[in-house]
Motif scaffolding. Structure first.
Motif, PDB file in Angstrom:
ATOM      1  N   PHE A 184       0.836  -1.202   0.000  1.00 46.29           N
ATOM      2  CA  PHE A 184       0.000   0.000   0.000  1.00 46.29           C
ATOM      3  C   PHE A 184       0.865   1.243   0.000  1.00 46.29           C
ATOM      4  CE2 PHE A 184       1.001  -0.758   4.410  1.00 46.29           C
ATOM      5  CZ  PHE A 184       1.078   0.492   5.006  1.00 46.29           C
ATOM      6  N   GLN A 185       0.257   2.376  -0.358  1.00 46.45           N
ATOM      7  CA  GLN A 185       0.924   3.665  -0.239  1.00 46.45           C
ATOM      8  C   GLN A 185       0.299   4.383   0.935  1.00 46.45           C
ATOM      9  OE1 GLN A 185       1.448   5.937  -3.750  1.00 46.45           O
ATOM     10  NE2 GLN A 185       2.042   7.777  -2.652  1.00 46.45           N
ATOM     11  N   ASP A 186       1.102   4.735   1.899  1.00 43.89           N
ATOM     12  CA  ASP A 186       0.617   5.396   3.107  1.00 43.89           C
ATOM     13  C   ASP A 186       0.232   6.832   2.771  1.00 43.89           C
ATOM     14  OD1 ASP A 186      -0.006   6.092   5.672  1.00 43.89           O
ATOM     15  OD2 ASP A 186       2.016   5.837   6.475  1.00 43.89           O
ATOM     16  N   THR A 187      -1.037   7.138   2.922  1.00 53.62           N
ATOM     17  CA  THR A 187      -1.509   8.487   2.607  1.00 53.62           C
ATOM     18  C   THR A 187      -1.021   9.509   3.627  1.00 53.62           C
ATOM     19  OG1 THR A 187      -3.578   8.056   3.782  1.00 53.62           O
ATOM     20  CG2 THR A 187      -3.563   7.673   1.412  1.00 53.62           C
ATOM     21  N   ALA A 188      -0.721   9.056   4.835  1.00 47.97           N
ATOM     22  CA  ALA A 188      -0.235   9.968   5.871  1.00 47.97           C
ATOM     23  C   ALA A 188       1.215  10.370   5.612  1.00 47.97           C
ATOM     24  CB  ALA A 188      -0.373   9.335   7.249  1.00 47.97           C
ATOM     25  N   GLY A 189       2.038   9.425   5.182  1.00 44.55           N
ATOM     26  CA  GLY A 189       3.457   9.706   4.987  1.00 44.55           C
ATOM     27  C   GLY A 189       3.904   9.703   3.543  1.00 44.55           C
ATOM     28  N   LYS A 190       2.987   9.373   2.629  1.00 44.19           N
ATOM     29  CA  LYS A 190       3.268   9.330   1.184  1.00 44.19           C
ATOM     30  C   LYS A 190       4.356   8.326   0.811  1.00 44.19           C
ATOM     31  CE  LYS A 190       0.440  12.772   0.444  1.00 44.19           C
ATOM     32  NZ  LYS A 190      -0.924  12.457   0.235  1.00 44.19           N
ATOM     33  N   LYS A 191       4.567   7.332   1.666  1.00 45.36           N
ATOM     34  CA  LYS A 191       5.583   6.315   1.390  1.00 45.36           C
ATOM     35  C   LYS A 191       4.907   5.049   0.889  1.00 45.36           C
ATOM     36  CE  LYS A 191       9.342   3.676   3.390  1.00 45.36           C
ATOM     37  NZ  LYS A 191      10.097   3.298   4.562  1.00 45.36           N
TER      38      LYS A 191
END
Length: 57
Positions: A9-16
């Motif tokens: 997944f792509q973490d929406t909080a950290g954009k990683k």
């Protein structure tokens, strides 16, 4: 808290971007709970055998 990524997944909080098998080491308990409930991360499996359970010879 260290968790293991079980679905990429792509973490929406950290954009990683996290890939299967990556380690997720977040500090925000609320965010970790959200990711666990979504089925994206889980507890890290300890690969080392416990000291009291040595393999039989």
């Amino acid at each position: 808290m260290k968790k293991q990524v079980i679905i990429g997944f792509q973490d929406t909080a950290g954009k990683k971007r996290y890939y299967v098998g990556d380690e997720y080491a977040g500090k925000d308990a609320k965010r970790i709970k959200e990711l666990e409930e979504a089925g994206l991360i889980a507890d890290v499996a300890d690969e080392a055998a416990p000291a009291d359970k040595q393999p039989a010879e």
